[in-house]
Each structure stands twice: as structure tokens, then as C-alpha cells.
Design an enzyme around this catalytic site. Sequence first.
Site, PDB file in Angstrom:
ATOM      1  N   HIS A 144       0.828  -1.225   0.000  1.00 25.09           N
ATOM      2  CA  HIS A 144       0.000   0.000   0.000  1.00 25.09           C
ATOM      3  C   HIS A 144       0.856   1.267   0.000  1.00 25.09           C
ATOM      4  O   HIS A 144       0.708   2.097  -0.917  1.00 25.09           O
ATOM      5  CB  HIS A 144      -0.965  -0.013   1.184  1.00 25.09           C
ATOM      6  CG  HIS A 144      -1.636   1.304   1.424  1.00 25.09           C
ATOM      7  ND1 HIS A 144      -2.491   1.877   0.515  1.00 25.09           N
ATOM      8  CD2 HIS A 144      -1.548   2.178   2.473  1.00 25.09           C
ATOM      9  CE1 HIS A 144      -2.913   3.043   0.992  1.00 25.09           C
ATOM     10  NE2 HIS A 144      -2.351   3.243   2.171  1.00 25.09           N
ATOM     11  N   HIS A 196       4.250   6.655   5.582  1.00 23.27           N
ATOM     12  CA  HIS A 196       3.109   7.366   6.164  1.00 23.27           C
ATOM     13  C   HIS A 196       2.305   6.553   7.175  1.00 23.27           C
ATOM     14  O   HIS A 196       1.591   7.119   7.996  1.00 23.27           O
ATOM     15  CB  HIS A 196       2.191   7.921   5.059  1.00 23.27           C
ATOM     16  CG  HIS A 196       1.297   6.921   4.408  1.00 23.27           C
ATOM     17  ND1 HIS A 196       1.668   6.195   3.298  1.00 23.27           N
ATOM     18  CD2 HIS A 196       0.026   6.528   4.695  1.00 23.27           C
ATOM     19  CE1 HIS A 196       0.666   5.408   2.933  1.00 23.27           C
ATOM     20  NE2 HIS A 196      -0.338   5.582   3.767  1.00 23.27           N
ATOM     21  N   GLU A 234       1.776   4.995  12.953  1.00 21.78           N
ATOM     22  CA  GLU A 234       0.462   4.547  13.395  1.00 21.78           C
ATOM     23  C   GLU A 234       0.390   3.027  13.560  1.00 21.78           C
ATOM     24  O   GLU A 234      -0.193   2.530  14.519  1.00 21.78           O
ATOM     25  CB  GLU A 234      -0.599   5.018  12.387  1.00 21.78           C
ATOM     26  CG  GLU A 234      -2.023   4.582  12.702  1.00 21.78           C
ATOM     27  CD  GLU A 234      -2.583   5.260  13.935  1.00 21.78           C
ATOM     28  OE1 GLU A 234      -3.567   4.739  14.485  1.00 21.78           O
ATOM     29  OE2 GLU A 234      -2.019   6.293  14.361  1.00 21.78           O
ATOM     30  N   ASP A 235       0.985   2.287  12.624  1.00 16.89           N
ATOM     31  CA  ASP A 235       0.745   0.844  12.552  1.00 16.89           C
ATOM     32  C   ASP A 235       1.942  -0.035  12.900  1.00 16.89           C
ATOM     33  O   ASP A 235       1.832  -1.263  12.842  1.00 16.89           O
ATOM     34  CB  ASP A 235       0.263   0.473  11.133  1.00 16.89           C
ATOM     35  CG  ASP A 235      -1.066   1.124  10.791  1.00 16.89           C
ATOM     36  OD1 ASP A 235      -1.857   1.352  11.718  1.00 16.89           O
ATOM     37  OD2 ASP A 235      -1.290   1.425   9.605  1.00 16.89           O
ATOM     38  N   ASP A 270      -3.072   8.422  -0.915  1.00 16.72           N
ATOM     39  CA  ASP A 270      -3.443   7.342   0.010  1.00 16.72           C
ATOM     40  C   ASP A 270      -4.910   6.948  -0.197  1.00 16.72           C
ATOM     41  O   ASP A 270      -5.251   5.772  -0.312  1.00 16.72           O
ATOM     42  CB  ASP A 270      -3.193   7.812   1.442  1.00 16.72           C
ATOM     43  CG  ASP A 270      -3.681   6.814   2.473  1.00 16.72           C
ATOM     44  OD1 ASP A 270      -3.236   5.664   2.439  1.00 16.72           O
ATOM     45  OD2 ASP A 270      -4.511   7.205   3.329  1.00 16.72           O
ATOM     46  N   ASP A 299     -22.067  17.233 -25.012  1.00 14.00           N
ATOM     47  CA  ASP A 299     -20.635  17.463 -24.753  1.00 14.00           C
ATOM     48  C   ASP A 299     -20.017  16.301 -23.986  1.00 14.00           C
ATOM     49  O   ASP A 299     -19.284  16.477 -23.035  1.00 14.00           O
ATOM     50  CB  ASP A 299     -20.429  18.775 -23.993  1.00 14.00           C
ATOM     51  CG  ASP A 299     -21.226  18.820 -22.695  1.00 14.00           C
ATOM     52  OD1 ASP A 299     -22.015  17.883 -22.458  1.00 14.00           O
ATOM     53  OD2 ASP A 299     -21.062  19.784 -21.933  1.00 14.00           O
TER      54      ASP A 299
END
Length: 762
Positions: free
Chosen positions: A84, A108, A112-113, A175, A295
Site C-alpha cells: 500500500h 506514512h 500509526e501501525d 493514500d 458534450d
Amino acid sequence: MPYRRRSFSQMQAATESIAVAPASPAVERPPKSRARMMRQYDLVERVRSYNPDTNEDLLNRAYVYAMKAHGTQTRASGDPYFSHPLEVAAILTNLKLDDATIVAALLHDTIEDTEATRAEIDHVFGHEIGALVEGLTKLKRLELVSREAKQAENLRKLLLAIADDVRVLLIKLADRLHNMRTMEFMPPASRRRIADETLDIYAPLAGRMGMQEMREELEDLSFNVLDPEAYAVVQQRLDALAERNRNLIGEIETQLSKNLAKNGITARVFGRRKAPFSIWTKMERKSVGFEQLSDIYGFRVILDDIGACYRALGVVHTTWPVVPGRFKDYISTPKQNDYRSIHTTVIGPGKQRVELQIRTEDMNQIAEFGIAAHAIYKEGTGSPNERLKHESNAFAWLRHTIGILSESANPEEFLEHTKLELFHDQVFCFTPKGKLIALPRKANVIDFAYAVHTGVGNSAVGCKINGKFAPLSSELQNGDEVEVLTSKAQSAPPSAWEALAVTGKARAAIRRATRDAVRDQYAGLGRRIVDRLFARAKIEYADDKLNGALPRLARTSIEEVMASVGRGELKASDVARAMYPDYKEERLVRYGAKKAAAAKLKTQPPHPARAASVIPVRGINSDLPVKFAPNGGAVPGDRIVGIVTPGEGITIYPIQSPALKDFEEEPERWLDVRWDIDETMPQRFPARVLVHNVNEPGSLAQIATVIAEHDGNIDNIHMSRQSPDFTELTIDLEVYDLKHLSAIIAQLRAKAVVAKVERVNG
């Protein structure tokens, strides 16, 4: 963006008569399944293709660090989690961003993870990259109660992070784009929630930043999740039309190129198909079928310089008939997202409508990649944000929106403002001094006034549009010159303006001004109540002394104390006790004794000491929150008393009103009040009369004529039949004073059709 969902059969019924061009690639989409993840050297080569001086060591270290940090973590699809951030970085290389942004994309999710910390990232990669990663990390740490509040707070956090470095936005959009591309493995409810948020916030935000390619892909991916049936039908029609009209597209491209070359203009011409979501929303907005769209496809004419753009426009307009009302010049007047181009529509080969966008190569880069196309990450001085301030109108909008954060009372209010600002197309108007004001379509003079300055909006009382007087609710058109007329006498706008305003800024300012005005009214009332109590108790009041007592009242300011007293949330005696702990509240006289006292004092002038503590009443437009007894009102000349209702202010009753019995057990709610009427500015006040009249034709007309001839105003009439011969009329009137009311009652009694008249005391 809201849209109505059409059925599959409705879409099938649409005809197939429109030519379309093959779709051009947007931001590069990876195939659904990958044979392998992108390797280190692949990533380095992608960056090196547009930045020969890239820091290969930095990119390699970030690749290895992120891969080790995520370790054996996997996504819902079963792919390694590291795939990812790697794909997010790949999306950003398509936008040709700098090394720090690519590295931050790889990292990134690490704070957090994984076990990684901000301090460790600062140490290994430097403070700049650490700040970018932390800015993205903060967006995920939100646990709010309502879904709407959570979405709003996410947006607030995102914009505040952008205030430090706009590259946070670019990484966040990439992301979100990759998450949308790979969300088929998520539960249906999660898919819909994420698609909703993407369509509400992220896609319009990408558009506001001028990143149209990314916006279109985000919209289409969301559309496919939220309404897969409609998406499939639109896509099916587009593919069929593209196949059938392939030769026509080539013919138009060739003719355009040849005609321009004949006139010495070198241009790159290519056709482009509109995206499914764009087509669907246009059908919804205009309430037309697929066959009525003219259009679906357009052609871009890319030239060397601005002069060539206008020469090309001349060639096009002299070669093919122009469709009226379809010309827009965004080169001379750019959009707020920095978009610049000339738009025109002509009747081209095969009698087909051909939409043209004429622009330079630089303009085309900005049209596709927005703020990412600005030369803000090349070698130079100053931060990206500092350089953007001078180059990007889109960033100016961001800074304006961030400024609204401090003025929003709650997350939902901020979200409403930002959604309105994101979605609306624009209309351009001018002040009398020639300043350009950009507003959403359907905006009116109220929105214009607040766009000029909040103070102008709050004090607006009228306007001139192109030199002619017009209502403030007038809808503005492109090119209007607007002069807003203001008055110092108006410090706050009518609350009804909130329903008229279109822009979020105007609505927020009106709400804020209305709240402030109501708070000031309650504070003014509270101060008078407190002054009255202190005067009656013969104790000294001083703001300094109250300021020291604020902790005991659990309030943060004197204004808050006074407003609480005015709203009935705090008693004046509590204020006195907080300032003077030895203060003992005097025993108040209840209703029965009050009435007796009133009878005795009816013809006597008030005592000077008592008069000083009486609160003056000027009418419904005074600076106090005042209303009158609901079943009969009160008029100047009546002896009156005020009853404080928590959260509503003062209700004025005549002293003879039987409704006052309901407040006998609540003496603390009673206030001494008196009339304070300005003879030079007469006002009408509410009163009610009960009329028993003979039930015959024309009787109501006679009664109404009497009231009208004596300058009374009928506000409401209720009729009830008491017997076959008589009708009872309850008439709500507006009169100037008791003398005026008495004169009307006397004239009504003189009428033969009137059996009885009496005043109703609420």
C-alpha cells in the site's frame, strides 16, 4: 455530491446517438492484480525520470525501513501491507513530486501501525520528513461520537496539517486513491462509508486544488461503489459510442490540426471523453436523458503561448459556427483553483457539437495536476507553503478555509461551510472600486457583502446592482457591479438571512452575529437585573469585585455571568452572595400582596429609590430580550410587571392579568418594569379584544372598518358561533397605547351590530 439514482431500465431507454472519444488515461491505475511489488530500483528510476538529482540513498533507505517496519502485516486482500505505501509513492511519482514527499509516502503508516516513532524517523530521515509523517498520522487518531462530526473533524485535522505543509494533502489524496482502487476486499458497509466520504470531501478537495485527473478517478471509483448499476449503464453506453464513432474523432482531430497549421499555428490536438460520474451528475442536474447530452467528448488544443491561444480561437470561430452562450475565458479570469483555459463549443464536422479547451502546455499541466504542477519543489529558497502563497490561488483558498476553523462553533458547522465552498461553481462580480469577488453560482448580495468583509455583511441594509437599487436577496450574475449600502444603526443581521445566504462563510457569520446579539441582549438584561438587586439591597457593585468571585460562580467572564442571569440560569442573589458572602436575600412580596400594593400605588408617583431599580421596556425591537403576554399582550399606559423565563428573556404582563397567578410561588422571577417610549418613533404593541356581534351580512366588514379608520392593525381574527344570532370574535390588534386601544373599543361599542366589547387581559 448528492445525486438521484435512476433505474437500470431508465438508463437502457436512453438512445445511442452521441459520438465519444476514447478515454485518455488519468492518474496511472495499476492492474487489478500485480505479478510483483515495485522493487527499489523501479522506484528510484521512476523518480530519476523527472529528477536526475534524486537522492537514491534516501529512497533506498526509506524503502527498506518501511518494508521491515510493516514486516508480515497484510491487507484485507492478503497482499503484504507494504504494497500500500509503495503504491501511494508510485502515484506521487506520476505527479513528479520531490524526494521528501515520496519518502513520506513510503513511511506514512509506520508511526500509526508499527513500532516506529517520530523521534526515530527524525533521526533516520530528518525533521522535514518526520513532520510530514506525523501530520498524516494525526489524521487517524480520531474517536468522535457522530459520523458527521467524525467526517468534519477529519477534514479539520487534514486542513490544519496542510497549514504546516501542503504536501500532507498530496500524500493523503494519493493514500485515499489507492484505498479506493483496492477496496473490493472490504465489507460492503465500509466500502459505502469510505466512498461517501471520498465523494463528499476528498474528490472535491482534489478538484479545488486543480487536480482534475485525480478528482475524476476518485469520483468514478466512489460512483461505482455507491450506485454500481448506474455506473455500469453509463460505462456501457460510453464504450459502445466510442467504438462506433472512432473515425469521426480522428477526423475532427485532423481537421482542427490542419486548419490551425494553415494559419501558422503549431498545436497538439487530442480528444478526451468525460468520466461516467461527470456525465451522470450532469444528467441529474439538468434533468435530461443520455441522448440529450451534447458534450460527452471534448478536444484539447495545446499551444506554445497565450497569444497563440487567442489566435487559435479566431481560427476556430471563423471555420465553424459557434454555439451561443458556450464561450468562457478562464485565461483572463482564472478559477480559484488556478485553472486557466479558453472554453468554446462549435458545430463541427458531421454537424456534431465539438467542445474545445484551448490552453498552453503549462496551463494543461496545472489543469491535470493542480498545485502539484507548480514549480514548488525545485531547488530554491523558502518552504513549499511560502512559495505557494505567491503562485497558487488554490492554496489561497486553503488558507482562507483554515481561517474559518477558528470561527466555527462545531465540527458540523465547519463541514457545512467547506462542503459548500468545495462544490459550487463560480460567478465573478465587482465592487464599485473594481475589486473582483468570486462567489458560488446562485449567490446573492448577502453573500457578496460577507465576501467583502464580515462587518459589511452585518451592517448591510440595501444595495445597488449595476447602479440600480435591488433587494439584498437578488441573485448575482457574472460581471455585476455591486454596491452594498450599510448603516451603523444595524450591528447584527436579521436571523432570517441565514436561510437566504448561499455561501458557508455568510451563513457562519450570520449565525455568529445572531448568537452574539442574543448573548448581548441577555447580558444587558442580566446586568440590569443585578444592578436592580444591588440598588434595592443598598450594596455596592463593582466589576473588579465580581471578577474575583467568578470561580465561585463557575463562570469565566463577567459577560458570561450577566448572560446567565439574563437567561434565568443564575439568580442575581447568587451573584450578590458570591461577592458578599454575608448577603441575605430580602423576602419578596408575592402576587396577592403585589396586586394590593399596585392598587394603592396606582395614582402615586414611584418612589425615587424604587424608580432607580425599575427596568425600562421599549418594545419588541429593544436591546432586551422582551416579549408580551401571549393571550392579550400589553400596551403603554398599562401597569406592567415582567416575568423572567429561563432561556427566553422577559415576558411583559399587565398587572391585572390573571395569568400572573401561575407565578405566585416563584417570586424570584418577578421584575419591576416600566414603559420607556420614544414619542418621536411610535411603535405598535399587541392587544386583544373580544367582540360579540350580531350575525348578519356585513357585520365583520363594519368592525374591520372601524379598526382601520382609527389606525389600528388587525393581526389575527378567530370566530366562533355562540348562537344562531350572535358570533364571538377574538381579535388580535396592534395599537400605539392604552388611549388608542380605548378609543377603538369605544367606537366598536357605538356600532349597532356590536352587542358587547371587552379587552382580554393575558
